[in-house]
Scaffold this motif. Structure first.
Motif, short mmCIF file in Angstrom:
data_model
loop_
_atom_site.label_atom_id
_atom_site.label_comp_id
_atom_site.label_asym_id
_atom_site.label_seq_id
_atom_site.Cartn_x
_atom_site.Cartn_y
_atom_site.Cartn_z
N ALA A 1 0.83 -1.21 0.00
CA ALA A 1 0.00 0.00 0.00
C ALA A 1 0.86 1.25 0.00
CB ALA A 1 -0.93 -0.01 1.21
N ILE A 2 1.92 1.26 0.80
CA ILE A 2 2.82 2.42 0.84
C ILE A 2 3.52 2.59 -0.50
CG2 ILE A 2 4.94 3.32 1.89
CD1 ILE A 2 4.04 1.95 4.48
N SER A 3 3.98 1.49 -1.07
CA SER A 3 4.69 1.55 -2.35
C SER A 3 3.79 2.08 -3.46
CB SER A 3 5.21 0.15 -2.70
OG SER A 3 5.85 0.15 -3.95
N GLY A 4 2.57 1.56 -3.56
CA GLY A 4 1.68 1.99 -4.63
C GLY A 4 1.12 3.38 -4.42
N TYR A 5 0.88 3.77 -3.17
CA TYR A 5 0.28 5.07 -2.92
C TYR A 5 1.26 6.21 -3.16
CZ TYR A 5 -1.87 8.98 -0.45
OH TYR A 5 -2.38 10.21 -0.12
N PHE A 6 2.48 6.08 -2.64
CA PHE A 6 3.45 7.16 -2.78
C PHE A 6 4.17 7.13 -4.12
CE2 PHE A 6 3.13 6.88 1.88
CZ PHE A 6 2.88 8.22 2.17
N ALA A 7 4.32 5.91 -4.71
CA ALA A 7 5.01 5.75 -6.00
C ALA A 7 6.41 6.40 -5.94
CB ALA A 7 4.16 6.33 -7.12
N THR B 1 9.88 6.07 -3.23
CA THR B 1 9.44 5.07 -2.24
C THR B 1 9.11 3.76 -2.92
OG1 THR B 1 8.51 6.84 -0.86
CG2 THR B 1 7.76 4.60 -0.44
N ASP B 2 8.39 3.83 -4.02
CA ASP B 2 8.03 2.63 -4.77
C ASP B 2 9.29 1.94 -5.29
OD1 ASP B 2 6.44 0.74 -6.13
OD2 ASP B 2 6.58 1.92 -7.96
N PHE B 3 10.23 2.70 -5.80
CA PHE B 3 11.46 2.14 -6.34
C PHE B 3 12.24 1.38 -5.27
CE2 PHE B 3 16.03 2.56 -7.11
CZ PHE B 3 16.15 1.95 -8.35
N LEU B 4 12.40 1.97 -4.10
CA LEU B 4 13.18 1.34 -3.03
C LEU B 4 12.51 0.05 -2.52
CD1 LEU B 4 14.25 4.50 -1.00
CD2 LEU B 4 15.65 3.14 -2.57
N ILE B 5 11.20 0.11 -2.33
CA ILE B 5 10.51 -1.08 -1.82
C ILE B 5 10.55 -2.20 -2.85
CG2 ILE B 5 8.25 -1.99 -1.15
CD1 ILE B 5 7.66 0.66 0.18
N GLN B 6 10.38 -1.87 -4.13
CA GLN B 6 10.41 -2.91 -5.15
C GLN B 6 11.80 -3.48 -5.35
OE1 GLN B 6 7.59 -4.24 -6.25
NE2 GLN B 6 6.78 -2.76 -4.79
N TYR C 1 1.84 -10.72 -1.26
CA TYR C 1 0.92 -9.69 -0.78
C TYR C 1 1.38 -8.31 -1.24
CZ TYR C 1 -0.72 -13.26 2.52
OH TYR C 1 -1.21 -14.40 3.09
N CYS C 2 2.68 -8.06 -1.13
CA CYS C 2 3.21 -6.74 -1.47
C CYS C 2 3.00 -6.41 -2.94
CB CYS C 2 4.70 -6.70 -1.11
SG CYS C 2 5.50 -5.11 -1.42
N ARG C 3 3.27 -7.34 -3.82
CA ARG C 3 3.18 -7.06 -5.26
C ARG C 3 1.73 -6.86 -5.70
NH1 ARG C 3 7.56 -10.74 -8.42
NH2 ARG C 3 7.06 -9.21 -10.02
N VAL C 4 0.84 -7.71 -5.18
CA VAL C 4 -0.58 -7.55 -5.53
C VAL C 4 -1.13 -6.25 -4.95
CG1 VAL C 4 -2.88 -8.54 -5.23
CG2 VAL C 4 -0.95 -10.03 -5.76
#
Length: 306
Positions: A121-127, A130-135, A176-179
């Motif tokens: 949720a954090i990764s997709g919401y902030f993009a 933040t999204d780059f680091l989590i992915q 869970y994270c990717r979906v």
């Protein structure tokens, strides 16, 4: 007066009929062979695990060498499923093994779901960054084969229920994270999120109140399949001697014990193997049925009920 009473009775009857019709429509998607069959198997697992201290005929660790490797007595003897090489009752150990499998599966699903949904949720919401680091974290962890990573963690930390749960969680949060990330990327631009943002809602409140509730149906489906894989992985690690301590009965350790006597004492490996088979089958059936009901893409295509 009679007409008024008759009219009121008709209105009450129509309301009851409408209520009954709505209830049938709500229950119909859940009354499928997959959901019913899988639900019954999972319910039996839960009942067997929770009531093991009361329904198990013997102490699962009680040894009686004079009764070692006794074949099954079925319904008419003291040891229904026989005994192992130390004279321990197989049926009692199966009940207690169900308890361990249930605890491990539920804890792995809960911890993996909380971590994965939150990060997704954090990764997709902030993009953005933040999204780059989590992915990137996801890609690094995903590069390791799941079972080998679990074996490495258990070899480093040692045997123990907590260590086993940690080893199984180490990669299962990624699904869970990717979906959740994919869904959050779509939800962040929806009207209700824009409305909450324009009203001054903070990012934390938007994620918790508006993003995460929409991620739960998919997480529920993932969780059912994750329970099945967690039970199989626990059995594999216990079979290799890297699961819980030997004094705790598990289906995997029972399989490992029966491997030595597979040609002479077939019951040692057969019954725990059947327990694993039917448990995983039931959980997969239940998960497949939940996916048919909760997946919005299947609903739109008209194939949600099967």
């Amino acid at each position: 007066m009679d007409n008024s009473a008759t009219l009121e009775a008709e209105v009450i009857s129509e309301r009851r009929t409408a209520r009954s019709r709505r209830l049938r429509r709500a229950l119909r998607p859940w009354l499928t062979p997959k959901v019913i069959g899988g639900g019954i198997i999972v319910l039996l697992l839960v009942i067997g695990g929770l009531s093991a201290p009361w329904i198990a005929p013997y102490d699962p660790n009680a040894q009686n060498l004079s009764q070692a490797l006794r074949p099954p007595d079925w319904l008419f003897g003291a040891n229904v499923f026989g005994t192992d090489a130390l004279g321990r009752d197989i049926l009692s150990r199966l009940f207690y093994g169900a308890r361990i499998s249930l605890v491990i599966a539920v804890m792995v699903v809960i911890i993996s779901g909380v971590v994965g949904i939150a990060l997704g949720a954090i990764s997709g919401y902030f993009a953005g960054t933040t999204d780059f680091l989590i992915q990137k974290l996801v890609e690094v962890v995903w590069a390791f084969p799941p079972l080998l990573l679990a074996i490495a963690i258990m070899a480093f930390l040692g045997q123990g229920l907590e260590n086993l749960i940690l080893a199984l969680v180490s990669q299962r949060w990624i699904t869970y994270c990717r979906v959740s990330r994919g869904q959050a990327l779509s939800l962040r631009s929806r009207e209700f999120v824009d409305a909450a943002r324009s009203l001054g809602a903070r990012h934390t409140r938007i994620i918790v109140r508006h993003i995460m509730p929409n991620l739960l149906p998919s997480a529920l489906v993932i969780g059912t399949f994750s329970m099945a894989s967690a039970i199989i992985s626990e059995a594999a690690l216990s079979f290799l001697g890297l699961g819980v301590p030997p004094e705790i009965p598990t289906w995997g350790s029972m399989l490992a014990d029966g491997r030595t006597y597979i040609s002479t004492s077939w019951w040692l490996a057969l019954f725990p193997g059947l327990c694993i088979f039917f448990t995983v089958l039931g959980i997969n059936l239940l998960g497949d049925g939940l996916r048919d009901i909760l997946d919005p893409r299947l609903k739109r295509s008209g194939s949600g009920i099967g």
